[in-house]
Design a protein around this motif. Structure first.
Motif, PDB file in Angstrom:
ATOM      1  N   GLY A 159       0.770  -1.223   0.000  1.00 55.64           N
ATOM      2  CA  GLY A 159       0.000   0.000   0.000  1.00 55.64           C
ATOM      3  C   GLY A 159       0.808   1.284   0.000  1.00 55.64           C
ATOM      4  O   GLY A 159       1.996   1.305   0.320  1.00 55.64           O
ATOM      5  N   GLU A 160       0.131   2.362  -0.392  1.00 58.84           N
ATOM      6  CA  GLU A 160       0.652   3.709  -0.249  1.00 58.84           C
ATOM      7  C   GLU A 160      -0.024   4.341   0.968  1.00 58.84           C
ATOM      8  O   GLU A 160      -1.183   4.069   1.263  1.00 58.84           O
ATOM      9  CB  GLU A 160       0.351   4.546  -1.485  1.00 58.84           C
ATOM     10  CG  GLU A 160       0.968   4.007  -2.759  1.00 58.84           C
ATOM     11  CD  GLU A 160       0.443   4.725  -3.986  1.00 58.84           C
ATOM     12  OE1 GLU A 160       1.263   5.161  -4.800  1.00 58.84           O
ATOM     13  OE2 GLU A 160      -0.793   4.840  -4.130  1.00 58.84           O
ATOM     14  N   ILE A 161       0.696   5.209   1.659  1.00 58.34           N
ATOM     15  CA  ILE A 161       0.205   5.795   2.909  1.00 58.34           C
ATOM     16  C   ILE A 161       0.078   7.294   2.735  1.00 58.34           C
ATOM     17  O   ILE A 161       0.997   7.955   2.234  1.00 58.34           O
ATOM     18  CB  ILE A 161       1.164   5.480   4.072  1.00 58.34           C
ATOM     19  CG1 ILE A 161       1.248   3.963   4.280  1.00 58.34           C
ATOM     20  CG2 ILE A 161       0.722   6.182   5.355  1.00 58.34           C
ATOM     21  CD1 ILE A 161       2.368   3.543   5.218  1.00 58.34           C
ATOM     22  N   ALA A 162      -1.062   7.858   3.147  1.00 54.74           N
ATOM     23  CA  ALA A 162      -1.275   9.300   3.092  1.00 54.74           C
ATOM     24  C   ALA A 162      -1.487   9.829   4.506  1.00 54.74           C
ATOM     25  O   ALA A 162      -2.220   9.236   5.301  1.00 54.74           O
ATOM     26  CB  ALA A 162      -2.481   9.641   2.225  1.00 54.74           C
ATOM     27  N   VAL A 163      -0.847  10.962   4.804  1.00 58.76           N
ATOM     28  CA  VAL A 163      -0.948  11.562   6.133  1.00 58.76           C
ATOM     29  C   VAL A 163      -0.917  13.076   5.987  1.00 58.76           C
ATOM     30  O   VAL A 163      -0.203  13.615   5.132  1.00 58.76           O
ATOM     31  CB  VAL A 163       0.203  11.073   7.058  1.00 58.76           C
ATOM     32  CG1 VAL A 163       1.558  11.316   6.427  1.00 58.76           C
ATOM     33  CG2 VAL A 163       0.138  11.729   8.425  1.00 58.76           C
ATOM     34  N   GLN A 164      -1.729  13.775   6.777  1.00 59.30           N
ATOM     35  CA  GLN A 164      -1.638  15.229   6.811  1.00 59.30           C
ATOM     36  C   GLN A 164      -0.647  15.647   7.879  1.00 59.30           C
ATOM     37  O   GLN A 164      -0.702  15.159   9.009  1.00 59.30           O
ATOM     38  CB  GLN A 164      -2.989  15.875   7.113  1.00 59.30           C
ATOM     39  CG  GLN A 164      -2.900  17.402   7.200  1.00 59.30           C
ATOM     40  CD  GLN A 164      -4.226  18.064   7.463  1.00 59.30           C
ATOM     41  OE1 GLN A 164      -5.079  18.106   6.591  1.00 59.30           O
ATOM     42  NE2 GLN A 164      -4.408  18.580   8.676  1.00 59.30           N
ATOM     43  N   VAL A 165       0.256  16.542   7.512  1.00 60.78           N
ATOM     44  CA  VAL A 165       1.227  17.078   8.469  1.00 60.78           C
ATOM     45  C   VAL A 165       0.986  18.571   8.643  1.00 60.78           C
ATOM     46  O   VAL A 165       0.567  19.259   7.707  1.00 60.78           O
ATOM     47  CB  VAL A 165       2.683  16.834   8.009  1.00 60.78           C
ATOM     48  CG1 VAL A 165       2.965  15.358   7.854  1.00 60.78           C
ATOM     49  CG2 VAL A 165       2.996  17.575   6.705  1.00 60.78           C
ATOM     50  N   THR A 166       1.242  19.052   9.840  1.00 62.42           N
ATOM     51  CA  THR A 166       1.299  20.487  10.098  1.00 62.42           C
ATOM     52  C   THR A 166       2.741  20.828  10.438  1.00 62.42           C
ATOM     53  O   THR A 166       3.360  20.164  11.274  1.00 62.42           O
ATOM     54  CB  THR A 166       0.383  20.892  11.263  1.00 62.42           C
ATOM     55  OG1 THR A 166      -0.967  20.510  10.944  1.00 62.42           O
ATOM     56  CG2 THR A 166       0.425  22.399  11.498  1.00 62.42           C
ATOM     57  N   MET A 167       3.277  21.842   9.759  1.00 60.40           N
ATOM     58  CA  MET A 167       4.672  22.229   9.953  1.00 60.40           C
ATOM     59  C   MET A 167       4.769  23.367  10.975  1.00 60.40           C
ATOM     60  O   MET A 167       3.784  24.044  11.270  1.00 60.40           O
ATOM     61  CB  MET A 167       5.299  22.646   8.623  1.00 60.40           C
ATOM     62  CG  MET A 167       5.173  21.614   7.509  1.00 60.40           C
ATOM     63  SD  MET A 167       5.932  20.002   7.904  1.00 60.40           S
ATOM     64  CE  MET A 167       7.680  20.448   7.903  1.00 60.40           C
ATOM     65  N   SER A 168       5.977  23.588  11.470  1.00 62.39           N
ATOM     66  CA  SER A 168       6.184  24.593  12.510  1.00 62.39           C
ATOM     67  C   SER A 168       5.927  26.013  12.024  1.00 62.39           C
ATOM     68  O   SER A 168       5.731  26.919  12.840  1.00 62.39           O
ATOM     69  CB  SER A 168       7.596  24.479  13.083  1.00 62.39           C
ATOM     70  OG  SER A 168       8.570  24.532  12.056  1.00 62.39           O
ATOM     71  N   ASP A 169       5.889  26.242  10.697  1.00 67.00           N
ATOM     72  CA  ASP A 169       5.548  27.575  10.190  1.00 67.00           C
ATOM     73  C   ASP A 169       4.054  27.722   9.937  1.00 67.00           C
ATOM     74  O   ASP A 169       3.610  28.734   9.400  1.00 67.00           O
ATOM     75  CB  ASP A 169       6.330  27.878   8.907  1.00 67.00           C
ATOM     76  CG  ASP A 169       5.856  27.055   7.711  1.00 67.00           C
ATOM     77  OD1 ASP A 169       5.197  26.005   7.922  1.00 67.00           O
ATOM     78  OD2 ASP A 169       6.143  27.454   6.567  1.00 67.00           O
ATOM     79  N   GLY A 170       3.266  26.695  10.312  1.00 68.59           N
ATOM     80  CA  GLY A 170       1.820  26.742  10.144  1.00 68.59           C
ATOM     81  C   GLY A 170       1.309  26.100   8.874  1.00 68.59           C
ATOM     82  O   GLY A 170       0.097  25.925   8.709  1.00 68.59           O
ATOM     83  N   THR A 171       2.190  25.735   7.954  1.00 72.97           N
ATOM     84  CA  THR A 171       1.783  25.096   6.709  1.00 72.97           C
ATOM     85  C   THR A 171       1.195  23.709   6.975  1.00 72.97           C
ATOM     86  O   THR A 171       1.726  22.945   7.778  1.00 72.97           O
ATOM     87  CB  THR A 171       2.986  24.951   5.759  1.00 72.97           C
ATOM     88  OG1 THR A 171       3.499  26.239   5.465  1.00 72.97           O
ATOM     89  CG2 THR A 171       2.590  24.245   4.461  1.00 72.97           C
ATOM     90  N   LYS A 172       0.085  23.403   6.294  1.00 75.30           N
ATOM     91  CA  LYS A 172      -0.467  22.050   6.313  1.00 75.30           C
ATOM     92  C   LYS A 172      -0.239  21.424   4.947  1.00 75.30           C
ATOM     93  O   LYS A 172      -0.380  22.086   3.915  1.00 75.30           O
ATOM     94  CB  LYS A 172      -1.963  22.078   6.632  1.00 75.30           C
ATOM     95  CG  LYS A 172      -2.295  22.548   8.035  1.00 75.30           C
ATOM     96  CD  LYS A 172      -3.787  22.470   8.289  1.00 75.30           C
ATOM     97  CE  LYS A 172      -4.150  23.038   9.649  1.00 75.30           C
ATOM     98  NZ  LYS A 172      -3.600  22.235  10.754  1.00 75.30           N
ATOM     99  N   ALA A 173       0.140  20.157   4.925  1.00 77.69           N
ATOM    100  CA  ALA A 173       0.408  19.476   3.665  1.00 77.69           C
ATOM    101  C   ALA A 173      -0.007  18.025   3.770  1.00 77.69           C
ATOM    102  O   ALA A 173       0.021  17.431   4.851  1.00 77.69           O
ATOM    103  CB  ALA A 173       1.884  19.571   3.305  1.00 77.69           C
ATOM    104  N   VAL A 174      -0.425  17.458   2.643  1.00 74.09           N
ATOM    105  CA  VAL A 174      -0.677  16.022   2.553  1.00 74.09           C
ATOM    106  C   VAL A 174       0.579  15.357   2.022  1.00 74.09           C
ATOM    107  O   VAL A 174       1.112  15.753   0.983  1.00 74.09           O
ATOM    108  CB  VAL A 174      -1.868  15.717   1.635  1.00 74.09           C
ATOM    109  CG1 VAL A 174      -2.010  14.209   1.435  1.00 74.09           C
ATOM    110  CG2 VAL A 174      -3.145  16.304   2.222  1.00 74.09           C
TER     111      VAL A 174
END
Length: 283
Positions: free
Chosen positions: A214-229
């Protein structure tokens, strides 16, 4: 009221199967392609894990205090094929010995056809040579499982940071929950082309069935406030070297390197999983 089963004919889809619960109970159901539905039947941590038939007319409590599970997470999940149910639980000593596994908290899989339990992850024992990497679990966070028995879940790594892990029901050490657990990404990690470090992680339906693992998807929040998948895929052995160079010598047979993001390795990282794609600005 006591939970009951009602068949309703309404709306554009016509026939519905409905199971009514008291208004103060949050079930959080997960459904398989064959119609089986699983959820924790109650708000208390000791409420049973309940598996319903496709028509909701019948159910069985597959994990409860009656068979040794003193605590159950609120978000059990069933794979699309309906064969594997994954869940967090705390298993007591006598029952653990009876099914040839260890006691204590961990991630378990229930095999719906065989009616068997497998432990796929546990807390690291007090043994510096064990090679295990999980120090605690996030009991009520979401987890996911695919049709090959690969499970992704949130917990805490050796540094005490929240992390996303992957394990498998098919490993040789599955029922001890030991050596085949991999850390995918953790708070404190960096992600190529994003600023700062990861401060939080969130998952929902996080693993697919591609190439079994499988492939895994996760949402991250970075220390500068950016959110990314962020997407992670299984890296072939060669990619542990050539991913650093942005090239692949095996014809893209086992890893997507189109974006060339490289790796984001932290302490305890296995090196077998690498970040391979991201989508900035996720909401």
């Amino acid at each position: 009221p006591t939970a009951t089963n009602i068949l309703v004919s309404i709306g554009p889809l016509g026939r519905f199967e409905t199971r009514i619960y008291p208004t103060n109970v949050y079930f959080r159901p997960s459904i398989a392609d064959n119609g089986l539905v699983v959820g924790r039947a109650g708000n208390a941590s000791a409420s049973p894990l309940r598996l319903y038939s496709a028509d909701l007319a019948n159910y069985s409590d597959v994990a409860s205090t009656a068979n040794g599970f003193s605590q159950l997470g609120q978000n059990p999940v069933i794979c699309p094929g309906g064969t594997d149910v994954a869940f967090f639980a705390n298993l007591s000593d006598p029952v653990a010995a009876g099914i040839n596994t260890t006691s204590g908290p961990g991630i378990f899989i229930y095999l719906t056809a065989a009616h068997e339990f497998l432990r796929v992850a546990r807390v690291r024992p007090n043994d510096p040579l064990s090679g295990e990497i999980i120090t605690d679990f996030s009991a009520d966070d979401r987890l996911s499982v695919n049709n090959s028995g690969y499970v992704v879940f949130l917990g805490y790594n050796q540094d005490g940071h929240k992390a996303l892990f992957r394990s498998s029901a098919g490993s040789q050490s599955a029922n001890t929950g030991s050596s085949d657990v991999l850390e995918v990404i953790a708070v404190g990690d960096t992600v190529t082309n994003l600023i700062g470090t990861v401060t939080s992680l969130a998952i929902w339906d996080a693993i697919n069935n591609k190439d079994q693992k499988g492939e895994i998807a996760v949402q991250v929040t970075m220390s500068d406030g950016t959110k990314a998948v962020v997407k992670a895929t299984e890296a072939c052995p060669a990619c542990r070297i050539c991913a650093q160079l942005g090239t692949c010598q095996v014809g893209l047979s086992s890893v997507d390197v189109k974006i060339g993001l490289g790796t984001a390795l932290g302490s305890g990282r296995s090196g077998y999983l690498r970040i391979s794609a991201k989508t900035p600005g996720a909401t």
